[in-house]
Design a protein around this motif. Structure first.
Motif, short mmCIF file in Angstrom:
data_model
loop_
_atom_site.label_atom_id
_atom_site.label_comp_id
_atom_site.label_asym_id
_atom_site.label_seq_id
_atom_site.Cartn_x
_atom_site.Cartn_y
_atom_site.Cartn_z
N MET A 1 -42.75 -72.22 -8.03
CA MET A 1 -42.30 -72.01 -6.51
C MET A 1 -43.52 -72.19 -5.50
SD MET A 1 -39.24 -69.24 -6.66
CE MET A 1 -39.90 -68.33 -7.98
N ASN A 2 -44.52 -71.29 -6.02
CA ASN A 2 -45.97 -71.39 -5.31
C ASN A 2 -46.26 -72.67 -4.85
OD1 ASN A 2 -45.72 -68.74 -4.76
ND2 ASN A 2 -47.51 -68.28 -6.21
N TYR A 3 -46.27 -73.70 -5.72
CA TYR A 3 -46.79 -74.83 -5.74
C TYR A 3 -46.03 -75.78 -4.70
CZ TYR A 3 -48.30 -79.67 -7.37
OH TYR A 3 -48.66 -80.97 -7.54
N ILE A 4 -44.63 -75.89 -4.99
CA ILE A 4 -43.87 -76.27 -3.98
C ILE A 4 -43.84 -76.01 -2.47
CG2 ILE A 4 -41.35 -76.78 -3.50
CD1 ILE A 4 -40.78 -76.80 -6.41
N GLU A 5 -44.06 -74.61 -2.47
CA GLU A 5 -44.02 -74.05 -1.24
C GLU A 5 -45.33 -74.29 -0.31
OE1 GLU A 5 -42.35 -69.93 -0.12
OE2 GLU A 5 -43.33 -69.62 -1.93
N LYS A 6 -46.20 -74.49 -1.13
CA LYS A 6 -47.77 -75.02 -0.67
C LYS A 6 -47.84 -76.28 -0.19
CE LYS A 6 -52.70 -75.10 -1.86
NZ LYS A 6 -53.68 -75.06 -3.09
N LYS A 7 -47.13 -77.25 -1.04
CA LYS A 7 -47.14 -78.73 -0.78
C LYS A 7 -45.99 -78.97 0.38
CE LYS A 7 -49.90 -80.22 -4.13
NZ LYS A 7 -51.23 -81.04 -3.87
N GLY A 8 -44.93 -78.55 0.44
CA GLY A 8 -43.92 -78.83 1.35
C GLY A 8 -42.80 -79.73 0.92
N VAL A 9 -43.66 -81.06 1.22
CA VAL A 9 -42.67 -82.28 0.86
C VAL A 9 -43.32 -82.94 -0.46
CG1 VAL A 9 -42.06 -84.41 1.57
CG2 VAL A 9 -42.18 -82.57 3.22
N LEU A 10 -42.59 -83.25 -1.51
CA LEU A 10 -42.98 -83.52 -2.77
C LEU A 10 -42.33 -84.78 -3.03
CD1 LEU A 10 -42.90 -80.12 -3.34
CD2 LEU A 10 -44.57 -81.15 -4.94
N ASP A 11 -42.92 -86.00 -3.58
CA ASP A 11 -42.32 -87.11 -4.16
C ASP A 11 -42.57 -87.20 -5.67
OD1 ASP A 11 -41.19 -89.65 -4.03
OD2 ASP A 11 -43.11 -90.70 -3.58
N PRO A 12 -41.62 -86.64 -6.38
CA PRO A 12 -41.98 -86.50 -7.82
C PRO A 12 -41.69 -87.83 -8.67
CG PRO A 12 -39.83 -85.22 -7.25
CD PRO A 12 -40.66 -85.81 -5.86
N GLN A 13 -42.58 -88.31 -9.30
CA GLN A 13 -42.51 -89.55 -9.88
C GLN A 13 -42.77 -89.53 -11.56
OE1 GLN A 13 -41.24 -92.47 -8.34
NE2 GLN A 13 -41.04 -91.56 -6.58
N ALA A 14 -42.29 -90.43 -12.24
CA ALA A 14 -42.76 -90.59 -13.58
C ALA A 14 -44.24 -90.95 -13.66
CB ALA A 14 -41.93 -91.32 -14.48
N LEU A 15 -44.96 -90.20 -14.70
CA LEU A 15 -46.34 -90.77 -14.79
C LEU A 15 -46.65 -92.01 -15.53
CD1 LEU A 15 -48.00 -87.20 -15.54
CD2 LEU A 15 -48.11 -88.53 -13.47
N ASN A 16 -45.66 -92.29 -16.27
CA ASN A 16 -45.42 -93.47 -17.47
C ASN A 16 -46.90 -93.38 -18.16
OD1 ASN A 16 -43.00 -94.36 -16.29
ND2 ASN A 16 -44.02 -95.29 -14.44
N GLN A 17 -46.97 -92.50 -18.81
CA GLN A 17 -48.16 -92.47 -19.58
C GLN A 17 -48.05 -92.77 -21.21
OE1 GLN A 17 -50.39 -88.82 -18.57
NE2 GLN A 17 -51.07 -89.55 -16.79
N TRP A 18 -46.70 -92.74 -21.63
CA TRP A 18 -46.21 -93.02 -22.83
C TRP A 18 -44.99 -94.00 -22.90
CZ3 TRP A 18 -41.64 -91.41 -25.50
CH2 TRP A 18 -40.99 -90.41 -24.68
N LYS A 19 -44.58 -94.65 -24.16
CA LYS A 19 -43.33 -95.39 -24.22
C LYS A 19 -42.99 -95.44 -25.58
CE LYS A 19 -45.79 -99.91 -24.19
NZ LYS A 19 -45.85 -101.31 -23.54
N PHE A 20 -41.64 -95.46 -25.89
CA PHE A 20 -41.02 -95.94 -27.26
C PHE A 20 -41.34 -97.58 -27.57
CE2 PHE A 20 -38.23 -92.15 -26.68
CZ PHE A 20 -38.68 -91.36 -27.59
N ILE A 21 -41.68 -97.75 -28.70
CA ILE A 21 -41.76 -99.34 -29.02
C ILE A 21 -40.97 -99.46 -30.45
CG2 ILE A 21 -43.80 -99.68 -27.94
CD1 ILE A 21 -45.59 -99.39 -30.42
#
Length: 581
Positions: free
Chosen positions: A539-559
């Motif tokens: 909650m504090n993080y979102i209040e501090k940032k105000g506007v957020l653009d959440p995206q996948a980091l894409n640091q792993w995958k299934f093969i």
């Protein structure tokens, strides 16, 4: 004198000639379990009308009490203090007013309650306060005060109805130390259920001589050993192995059940579990035939009753309208804006904006090198636009703290091997499932019973680049390519890893069975802990940032992707349907 002797003799003959007094007593036993803060017929998280709730249970009780009056016995089987913002608000925000849960249960006329693991998770300050405000005993025969060796709560409650004596023995799953930080249950221990049941059954029989014995157990029926020593979900074992119970009312596993089993002495025991959220209640009819005050026979039949069939109690809603308004005001506060929708659904098939948002926060507030987290909700969504306090309960379901632990690279890999073993099917052909499903789903547990294992243990990692080969066996699935910044990942190096407190205390056994760290050694690996729950920091993080653009980091995958991408599409439709993308 002789005359009086004759009179006494005649009177005695008259009494003996009277027919034996026979009568029938009918009882109604009603059980709620795993209500998880669903007090009102409105879900403050999703902002939608709700199928369950104590308000609906009260409507059911009003109808049944017209017939059974005082012969209706109302019991709750734990996990009532955590899950909805209503509970959170009175646990941690408004701690001055009487706890709304205690007030509601008193109003509804509960005869006894029982402790659940999520009640313990609120912390001793919260649950001891709630217990103190309840006008009925909250039971816990296997919750022991370590300083005295005595039970912290009453082990059992004896009720008397229409000349019939009923004993209710309450117990909790003993696996609390495998999940929860000791500071939440300081000074207590949780004993084995079967051993405890044997001890108290002997005492109850000798001291109370009851006509009916009810087991009220916050534990499911599929027993398993947690951390090598805690027998979780031992309710069915106790019912079968410890003679004396007429019925065992279960909870904890969120799965509906109503059946009869035979114990070691050949007696029948009714087993009932109303799953979760007060959508159904355990509804048990007991008919006892007595002769000269002694029980000659017992007939016990149970069903699961849908609370939606009884509507909502207007009396309940009117009584607790001020508390409803207070909670609604709390959850309606705007804290920020999301530019994209996020959902837990994609998190079962690869990196997702939902899970990676939590990873990002854990790394940022802890300064750790690597983060572990899992989808705590099976199917949660936060739509783009204004974000309110209510959305935080969708984003993070439980009141977990954040830990930082020292783990070696090899322990990190082995941790992930265990997680993906629990999570994925070993694919032998492109037509196989990607995810590991149960063969049969259990009614009332759709949120967790589709998977072979609990999805809240499906941890992924952030801070490293890795691949998961679902054709490989456990121990060979995970290949870590590098750290997220491209620097080498070293199996022998010690890294700082962010995990929630449930995981850090051994929950899910990813650190114990997976990484191979003894349960007793986990505490020594913790180098940092927050003093508030993760939801507070989100909650504090979102209040501090105000506007957020959440995206996948894409640091792993299934093969191999030629197999896993089509399989993911099929399994998505299996879980959520073709039209629910």
């Amino acid at each position: 004198m002789k005359r009086w002797s004759c009179i006494y003799a005649l009177l005695l003959c008259f009494v003996l000639a009277l027919p034996a007094q026979e009568r029938e007593v009918k009882l109604k036993i009603v059980q709620t379990s795993d209500v998880h803060g669903n007090y009102y017929p409105f879900n403050f998280i999703t902002q939608k009308e709700w199928a369950g709730s104590l308000a609906r249970v009260h409507a059911f009780l009003q109808k049944e009490r017209e017939v059974y009056k005082d012969n209706l016995i109302l019991l709750d089987n734990g996990d009532i203090l955590q899950g909805q913002p209503t509970a959170y608000y009175y646990n941690y925000i408004d701690t001055v007013s009487p706890h709304v849960c205690a007030e509601m249960m008193n109003f509804m006329g509960y005869d006894a309650g029982n402790m659940g693991n999520h009640d313990v998770e609120t912390g001793r300050k919260v649950f001891d306060r709630w217990i103190g405000e309840c006008n009925f005993p909250v039971l816990g025969a296997n919750i022991i005060d370590t300083s005295t060796g005595e039970t912290h709560l009453k082990p059992y409650k004896v009720l008397e109805r229409d000349g019939v004596k009923i004993a209710v023995l309450g117990m909790i799953t003993p696996a609390i130390p495998a999940w929860l930080s000791e500071n939440l249950w300081q000074g207590l221990r949780f004993d084995d259920m079967e051993q405890t049941a044997r001890k108290w059954m002997k005492i109850i029989r000798e001291k109370e001589n009851p006509d009916l014995v009810i087991g009220l157990f916050h534990a499911g029926q599929d027993a398993l050993l947690m951390s090598g020593k805690y027998n979780e979900n031992a309710s069915l074992d106790v019912a079968k192995k410890v003679p004396g119970f007429d019925m065992v009312l279960m909870g904890h596993d969120h799965a509906r059940e109503c059946k009869k089993v035979v114990n070691v002495e050949g007696d029948t025991v009714l087993i009932v579990d109303p799953a979760s959220n007060a959508i159904v209640v355990s509804n048990v009819d007991v008919t006892l035939k007595l002769k000269d005050g002694k029980v000659q026979s017992k007939q016990i039949e149970g069903v699961l009753s849908e609370t939606k069939d009884y509507g909502v109690s207007e009396e309940f809603m009117k009584k607790f309208a001020p508390q409803y308004d207070a909670v609604n005001q709390f959850v309606s506060k705007k804290i920020g804006t999301f530019t994209e929708d996020i959902s837990t659904r994609p998190s079962f098939f690869g990196p997702s904006a939902f899970i990676d948002f939590i990873h990002t926060l854990q790394l940022e507030i802890s300064g750790a090198d690597i983060s572990f987290t899992a989808p705590l909700s099976f199917d949660a969504e936060i739509r783009k636009g204004d974000i309110h306090v209510s959305d935080m309960f969708n984003l993070y379901k439980y009141e977990n703290m954040l830990y930082v632990m020292n783990l070696t690279g090899r322990e990190i890999k082995d941790f992930l091997e265990e997680s993906y073993y629990l999570w994925t099917n070993r694919m032998k052909s492109p037509d196989d499932h990607l995810l590991w499903f149960k063969e049969k789903r259990r009614e009332g547990a759709e949120d967790r019973a589709s998977f072979q294992n609990f999805s809240f243990n499906f941890d992924s990692a952030a801070g490293i680049i890795y691949m998961v080969d679902v054709t490989k066996p456990k121990g060979e699935k995970v290949t870590v390519v590098s750290m997220a910044d491209g620097t080498p990942f070293n199996l022998d190096k010690t890294y700082k890893v962010a995990v929630n407190s449930y995981r850090g205390n051994g929950g899910g056994e990813l650190l114990t069975k997976g990484a191979g760290i003894p349960k007793d050694a986990l505490k020594d690996r913790i180098v940092f802990s927050t003093d508030k729950d993760l939801r507070f920091y989100l909650m504090n993080y979102i209040e501090k940032k105000g506007v957020l653009d959440p995206q996948a980091l894409n640091q792993w995958k299934f093969i191999p992707e030629g197999w896993t991408i089509p399989a993911a599409k099929r399994d998505y439709e299996y879980l959520f349907g073709k039209d629910n993308k």
